[in-house]
Scaffold this active site. Structure first.
Site, PDB file in Angstrom:
ATOM      1  N   GLU A   1      -5.165  10.876  17.542  1.00 46.19           N
ATOM      2  CA  GLU A   1      -5.650  12.243  17.380  1.00 46.19           C
ATOM      3  C   GLU A   1      -6.577  12.351  16.170  1.00 46.19           C
ATOM      4  O   GLU A   1      -7.629  13.010  16.231  1.00 46.19           O
ATOM      5  CB  GLU A   1      -4.473  13.208  17.230  1.00 46.19           C
ATOM      6  CG  GLU A   1      -3.645  13.387  18.492  1.00 46.19           C
ATOM      7  CD  GLU A   1      -2.697  12.229  18.770  1.00 46.19           C
ATOM      8  OE1 GLU A   1      -2.117  12.190  19.870  1.00 46.19           O
ATOM      9  OE2 GLU A   1      -2.543  11.351  17.889  1.00 46.19           O
TER      10      GLU A   1
ATOM     11  N   GLN B   1       0.835  -1.203   0.000  1.00 49.09           N
ATOM     12  CA  GLN B   1       0.000   0.000   0.000  1.00 49.09           C
ATOM     13  C   GLN B   1       0.866   1.248   0.000  1.00 49.09           C
ATOM     14  O   GLN B   1       1.677   1.438   0.904  1.00 49.09           O
ATOM     15  CB  GLN B   1      -0.913  -0.011   1.226  1.00 49.09           C
ATOM     16  CG  GLN B   1      -1.732   1.259   1.416  1.00 49.09           C
ATOM     17  CD  GLN B   1      -2.682   1.152   2.594  1.00 49.09           C
ATOM     18  OE1 GLN B   1      -3.593   0.335   2.601  1.00 49.09           O
ATOM     19  NE2 GLN B   1      -2.469   1.979   3.604  1.00 49.09           N
ATOM     20  N   GLY B   2       0.693   2.106  -0.994  1.00 48.49           N
ATOM     21  CA  GLY B   2       1.455   3.342  -1.103  1.00 48.49           C
ATOM     22  C   GLY B   2       0.630   4.550  -0.719  1.00 48.49           C
ATOM     23  O   GLY B   2       0.144   5.280  -1.593  1.00 48.49           O
ATOM     24  N   TYR B   3       0.449   4.748   0.572  1.00 49.83           N
ATOM     25  CA  TYR B   3      -0.327   5.880   1.084  1.00 49.83           C
ATOM     26  C   TYR B   3       0.575   6.887   1.796  1.00 49.83           C
ATOM     27  O   TYR B   3       0.795   7.985   1.324  1.00 49.83           O
ATOM     28  CB  TYR B   3      -1.404   5.390   2.061  1.00 49.83           C
ATOM     29  CG  TYR B   3      -2.727   4.984   1.445  1.00 49.83           C
ATOM     30  CD1 TYR B   3      -2.832   4.629   0.118  1.00 49.83           C
ATOM     31  CD2 TYR B   3      -3.876   4.931   2.219  1.00 49.83           C
ATOM     32  CE1 TYR B   3      -4.051   4.247  -0.441  1.00 49.83           C
ATOM     33  CE2 TYR B   3      -5.104   4.548   1.675  1.00 49.83           C
ATOM     34  CZ  TYR B   3      -5.182   4.210   0.352  1.00 49.83           C
ATOM     35  OH  TYR B   3      -6.383   3.830  -0.185  1.00 49.83           O
ATOM     36  N   SER B   4       1.065   6.514   2.972  1.00 48.37           N
ATOM     37  CA  SER B   4       1.779   7.465   3.835  1.00 48.37           C
ATOM     38  C   SER B   4       3.060   7.984   3.184  1.00 48.37           C
ATOM     39  O   SER B   4       3.735   7.273   2.434  1.00 48.37           O
ATOM     40  CB  SER B   4       2.134   6.797   5.167  1.00 48.37           C
ATOM     41  OG  SER B   4       0.972   6.476   5.896  1.00 48.37           O
TER      42      SER B   4
ATOM     43  N   GLU C   1     -11.019  -1.710   5.631  1.00 48.77           N
ATOM     44  CA  GLU C   1      -9.831  -2.211   6.324  1.00 48.77           C
ATOM     45  C   GLU C   1     -10.178  -2.780   7.690  1.00 48.77           C
ATOM     46  O   GLU C   1      -9.507  -3.671   8.188  1.00 48.77           O
ATOM     47  CB  GLU C   1      -8.817  -1.080   6.457  1.00 48.77           C
ATOM     48  CG  GLU C   1      -7.493  -1.521   7.046  1.00 48.77           C
ATOM     49  CD  GLU C   1      -6.455  -0.419   7.045  1.00 48.77           C
ATOM     50  OE1 GLU C   1      -5.344  -0.666   7.550  1.00 48.77           O
ATOM     51  OE2 GLU C   1      -6.738   0.676   6.529  1.00 48.77           O
TER      52      GLU C   1
ATOM     53  N   SER D   1      -3.594   7.941  13.484  1.00 47.53           N
ATOM     54  CA  SER D   1      -3.241   8.192  14.882  1.00 47.53           C
ATOM     55  C   SER D   1      -4.486   8.408  15.731  1.00 47.53           C
ATOM     56  O   SER D   1      -5.573   8.711  15.224  1.00 47.53           O
ATOM     57  CB  SER D   1      -2.332   9.421  14.975  1.00 47.53           C
ATOM     58  OG  SER D   1      -3.074  10.602  14.678  1.00 47.53           O
TER      59      SER D   1
ATOM     60  N   SER E   1       4.399  -1.674   4.270  1.00 49.08           N
ATOM     61  CA  SER E   1       4.569  -3.085   4.637  1.00 49.08           C
ATOM     62  C   SER E   1       4.735  -3.939   3.388  1.00 49.08           C
ATOM     63  O   SER E   1       4.072  -3.705   2.370  1.00 49.08           O
ATOM     64  CB  SER E   1       3.353  -3.572   5.425  1.00 49.08           C
ATOM     65  OG  SER E   1       3.136  -2.800   6.577  1.00 49.08           O
TER      66      SER E   1
END
Length: 377
Positions: free
Chosen positions: A359, A114-117, A233, A357, A149
């Site tokens: 938050e 997964q290429g998100y962050s 997810e 997170s 990952s």
């Protein structure tokens, strides 16, 4: 929903138990994925069959997860494709994309990451800067992803990138399917963590090519697709995760009894509370399983299990006492060994950060459930 195991579920349990007993998994990995896929055990929860997967009800999916965990089968390397991308393709992809990618996932032959962050765009995903520029029949992707990952093992990566020049925040994003085997255009660098292991990676894209036909949901609709993926997810996977938590808690409880640490009344109270909270998390997951329209449910689940797992790691070290501060073997500059409970304690420090997170989860509940004013950005 009214959650209970019926006669058909127990019959399914017998089939699952028999199959697992007859198929040794060795070290897991790709070979195990292909073994699972050959008999249709990948894609049980997909809304449609016909790609080599067998269909299962929600309760049967839970049964399979319980039996898989019961025998100690290995962690899956194909779960990102099965649990995240496949449902997203079924919901947002076109027929050509579904026919191209779903059979490979169902057979356990193609692995995904997964290429998100990105650096500076983790929990605040809308701040991402990776770009993809159209060049004839392909997009050329340039930028950096982080905390990816399985990037070293994956054949493909689904990448959220900015395809509209000058766009900001949620606008101008697209969801692209990018092949990972592109030497000179894609570089994967493992990230060594405090545990000494490298489950996560940095991925650098330098003009990597993605077929223009492999944009899911159409150009510019990436945010809608990405949020749809995050919604799927957390479902049956939450229950699967809790089965693993139960096994970890069991180890801590046994150690507390064997070592005599449970004689400490304060520690005993903390262990009982941990057990009770896990029951509550399971009931909450069952309550929301199969439901829709509850915008806060995934965030509540994440808030619950993130801190719970951190507290379990802390309890494990309290039970271990001074021994928890030393490794299982002699220390040397070239060796960094931890036992399972030490690794859990250290890894769990990130539980309240990754996957959104705490938050961000509280912001979602405040804004989308309670209707409070949005945070100024």
């Amino acid at each position: 929903m009214d959650f209970a195991f019926g006669a058909e579920d127990e019959a399914f349990r017998g089939v699952a138990r028999e199959w697992l007993a007859a198929h040794p998994w060795g070290e897991g990995g790709r070979a195990w994925e292909r073994e699972l896929g050959a008999d249709g055990w990948i894609g049980l929860g997909w809304e449609t069959a016909g790609y080599g997967n067998r269909r299962a009800t929600l309760t049967q999916q839970v049964v399979w997860a319980e039996e898989y965990a019961r025998v100690g089968a290995p962690g899956r390397v194909g779960h990102i494709g099965e649990k995240l991308l496949a449902p997203t393709l079924i919901a947002y992809g076109d027929e050509e994309q579904q026919n191209r990618f779903l059979p490979g996932i169902a057979r356990g032959e193609e692995l995904w990451c997964q290429g998100y962050s990105e650096p500076g765009a983790g929990s605040d995903l809308a701040g991402l800067r990776t770009r993809a520029e159209r060049d004839g029949t392909v997009y050329r992707v340039s930028g950096q992803k982080i905390w990816t990952s399985l990037a070293r093992d994956a054949d493909w990566c689904f990448v959220l990138a900015r395809t509209e020049a000058g766009s900001t925040r949620h606008h101008g994003l697209s969801f692209l399917l990018v092949p990972m085997d592109q030497p000179g255009r894609i570089e994967v660098r493992p990230i060594r963590q405090i545990t000494g292991t490298s489950e996560f990676n940095e991925v650098f894209f330098d003009g990597a090519e993605a077929d223009a036909a492999h944009v899911v949901g159409g150009e510019g609709n990436g945010w809608r697709v990405a949020m749809g993926l995050l919604a799927v997810e957390r479902g049956v996977s939450t229950l699967v995760q809790q089965i693993g938590f139960e096994a970890e808690l069991g180890r801590v409880l046994r150690l507390a009894v064997e070592s005599g640490a449970v004689a400490d009344a304060v520690l005993e109270d903390a262990l009982v509370r941990q057990w009770a909270e896990l029951r509550v998390m399971r009931w909450n997951a069952l309550r929301t399983l199969g439901g829709s329209g509850d915008a806060g449910a995934p965030s509540v689940a994440k808030l619950l299990w993130g801190r719970w797992h951190q507290r379990l790691g802390e309890l494990a070290m309290r039970v271990r006492g001074a021994a928890g501060a030393t490794g299982p073997g002699a220390w040397s500059p070239g060796a960094y060994a931890l036992d399972d409970l030490q690794r859990m304690f250290l890894f769990s420090r990130a539980d309240t950060i990754y996957g959104g997170s705490d938050e961000i989860q509280r912001d979602i509940i405040a804004e989308r459930v309670l209707g409070l004013p949005k945070e100024l950005r």
